[in-house]
Design a protein around this motif. Structure first.
Motif, PDB file in Angstrom:
ATOM      1  N   ARG A   1       0.821  -1.197   0.000  1.00  0.00           N
ATOM      2  CA  ARG A   1       0.000   0.000   0.000  1.00  0.00           C
ATOM      3  C   ARG A   1       0.864   1.261   0.000  1.00  0.00           C
ATOM      4  O   ARG A   1       0.556   2.243  -0.647  1.00  0.00           O
ATOM      5  CB  ARG A   1      -0.870  -0.040   1.266  1.00  0.00           C
ATOM      6  CG  ARG A   1      -2.128   0.737   1.253  1.00  0.00           C
ATOM      7  CD  ARG A   1      -2.927   0.516   2.551  1.00  0.00           C
ATOM      8  NE  ARG A   1      -3.497  -0.829   2.639  1.00  0.00           N
ATOM      9  CZ  ARG A   1      -3.173  -1.735   3.568  1.00  0.00           C
ATOM     10  NH1 ARG A   1      -2.298  -1.480   4.507  1.00  0.00           N
ATOM     11  NH2 ARG A   1      -3.751  -2.916   3.564  1.00  0.00           N
ATOM     12  N   ASP A   2       1.941   1.229   0.778  1.00  0.00           N
ATOM     13  CA  ASP A   2       2.797   2.396   0.977  1.00  0.00           C
ATOM     14  C   ASP A   2       4.250   1.921   0.943  1.00  0.00           C
ATOM     15  O   ASP A   2       4.726   1.282   1.880  1.00  0.00           O
ATOM     16  CB  ASP A   2       2.456   3.041   2.321  1.00  0.00           C
ATOM     17  CG  ASP A   2       3.256   4.285   2.627  1.00  0.00           C
ATOM     18  OD1 ASP A   2       4.448   4.361   2.254  1.00  0.00           O
ATOM     19  OD2 ASP A   2       2.700   5.185   3.273  1.00  0.00           O
TER      20      ASP A   2
ATOM     21  N   LYS B   1       6.135   2.164  -8.445  1.00  0.00           N
ATOM     22  CA  LYS B   1       7.392   2.467  -7.766  1.00  0.00           C
ATOM     23  C   LYS B   1       7.875   1.150  -7.168  1.00  0.00           C
ATOM     24  O   LYS B   1       7.073   0.416  -6.576  1.00  0.00           O
ATOM     25  CB  LYS B   1       7.201   3.496  -6.658  1.00  0.00           C
ATOM     26  CG  LYS B   1       6.721   4.851  -7.147  1.00  0.00           C
ATOM     27  CD  LYS B   1       6.664   5.881  -6.014  1.00  0.00           C
ATOM     28  CE  LYS B   1       5.655   5.522  -4.962  1.00  0.00           C
ATOM     29  NZ  LYS B   1       5.459   6.561  -3.928  1.00  0.00           N
ATOM     30  N   ILE B   2       9.164   0.859  -7.318  1.00  0.00           N
ATOM     31  CA  ILE B   2       9.689  -0.393  -6.783  1.00  0.00           C
ATOM     32  C   ILE B   2      10.937  -0.134  -5.948  1.00  0.00           C
ATOM     33  O   ILE B   2      11.619   0.871  -6.122  1.00  0.00           O
ATOM     34  CB  ILE B   2      10.015  -1.423  -7.889  1.00  0.00           C
ATOM     35  CG1 ILE B   2      11.169  -0.940  -8.774  1.00  0.00           C
ATOM     36  CG2 ILE B   2       8.778  -1.750  -8.710  1.00  0.00           C
ATOM     37  CD1 ILE B   2      11.707  -2.012  -9.704  1.00  0.00           C
TER      38      ILE B   2
ATOM     39  N   ARG C   1       1.732  -9.568  11.345  1.00  0.00           N
ATOM     40  CA  ARG C   1       1.303  -8.815  10.171  1.00  0.00           C
ATOM     41  C   ARG C   1       2.206  -7.603  10.033  1.00  0.00           C
ATOM     42  O   ARG C   1       2.274  -6.763  10.914  1.00  0.00           O
ATOM     43  CB  ARG C   1      -0.144  -8.343  10.300  1.00  0.00           C
ATOM     44  CG  ARG C   1      -1.153  -9.449  10.236  1.00  0.00           C
ATOM     45  CD  ARG C   1      -1.423  -9.847   8.811  1.00  0.00           C
ATOM     46  NE  ARG C   1      -2.344 -10.987   8.819  1.00  0.00           N
ATOM     47  CZ  ARG C   1      -2.459 -11.845   7.836  1.00  0.00           C
ATOM     48  NH1 ARG C   1      -1.726 -11.700   6.742  1.00  0.00           N
ATOM     49  NH2 ARG C   1      -3.299 -12.833   7.912  1.00  0.00           N
ATOM     50  N   GLY C   2       2.890  -7.523   8.901  1.00  0.00           N
ATOM     51  CA  GLY C   2       3.728  -6.376   8.608  1.00  0.00           C
ATOM     52  C   GLY C   2       2.934  -5.321   7.862  1.00  0.00           C
ATOM     53  O   GLY C   2       1.691  -5.365   7.819  1.00  0.00           O
ATOM     54  N   PRO C   3       3.602  -4.377   7.239  1.00  0.00           N
ATOM     55  CA  PRO C   3       2.908  -3.334   6.481  1.00  0.00           C
ATOM     56  C   PRO C   3       2.084  -3.944   5.352  1.00  0.00           C
ATOM     57  O   PRO C   3       2.450  -4.976   4.794  1.00  0.00           O
ATOM     58  CB  PRO C   3       4.044  -2.461   5.934  1.00  0.00           C
ATOM     59  CG  PRO C   3       5.289  -3.241   6.112  1.00  0.00           C
ATOM     60  CD  PRO C   3       5.039  -4.250   7.174  1.00  0.00           C
ATOM     61  N   SER C   4       0.964  -3.331   5.058  1.00  0.00           N
ATOM     62  CA  SER C   4       0.030  -3.799   4.025  1.00  0.00           C
ATOM     63  C   SER C   4      -0.498  -5.197   4.312  1.00  0.00           C
ATOM     64  O   SER C   4      -0.935  -5.898   3.409  1.00  0.00           O
ATOM     65  CB  SER C   4       0.671  -3.754   2.631  1.00  0.00           C
ATOM     66  OG  SER C   4       1.036  -2.432   2.289  1.00  0.00           O
TER      67      SER C   4
END
Length: 145
Positions: free
Chosen positions: A13-14, A52-53, A129-132
């Motif tokens: 997501r971010d 973006k990667i 649970r990590g980001p996203s």
């Protein structure tokens, strides 16, 4: 024909939030880019593919994560995958000190799903649970202590 592992790709997501989480755990950013164009459309199979990667590498240099934040088409939110569902659902890391790693994860608002378990006298491990909503397994090898 020889084959080598390249990376695991995870849509987030971010991107900045995900980079902060994984670099705080010890990975390092080895590359960043914004991709788009016909080649990206063809490779990924999405028209108008624009993202973006960032590629992050483990300290030993043996594994990479490719994180990507879609600019177009818009990312589709899904429910986080649960451990028993079919398909890719987690990324796992060996850590030297699980308590220290969990303290870092907590700074990002990430807590174990249920707690830390001990598998025999071999591993202390947990899922969080990590980001996203990324499912992350952290494991400390107790035989190396």
């Amino acid at each position: 024909m020889p084959i080598t592992f390249e990376n695991v790709g995870i849509a987030v997501r971010d991107l900045e939030e995900a980079i902060a989480f994984f670099t705080d755990l010890g990975l390092s950013v080895v590359g960043r880019d914004t991709i788009s164009g016909e080649w990206a459309d063809t490779a990924v199979g999405l028209d108008g593919n624009h993202a973006k990667i960032a590629v992050l590498q483990t300290p030993d240099g043996n594994a990479c994560l490719e994180l990507f934040e879609y600019l177009h088409p818009h990312a589709i939110e899904t429910s986080p995958t649960r451990p028993h569902e079919i398909g890719m659902h987690r990324v796992a890391f060996s850590v030297d000190d699980i308590d220290e790693s969990l303290a870092i994860a907590a700074q990002h608002g990430c807590q174990p799903m249920r707690g830390v378990a001990t598998y025999g006298e071999v591993y202390k491990l947990t899922y969080l649970r990590g980001p996203s909503g990324i499912l992350v397994m952290l494991a400390q090898d107790l035989t190396k202590s």
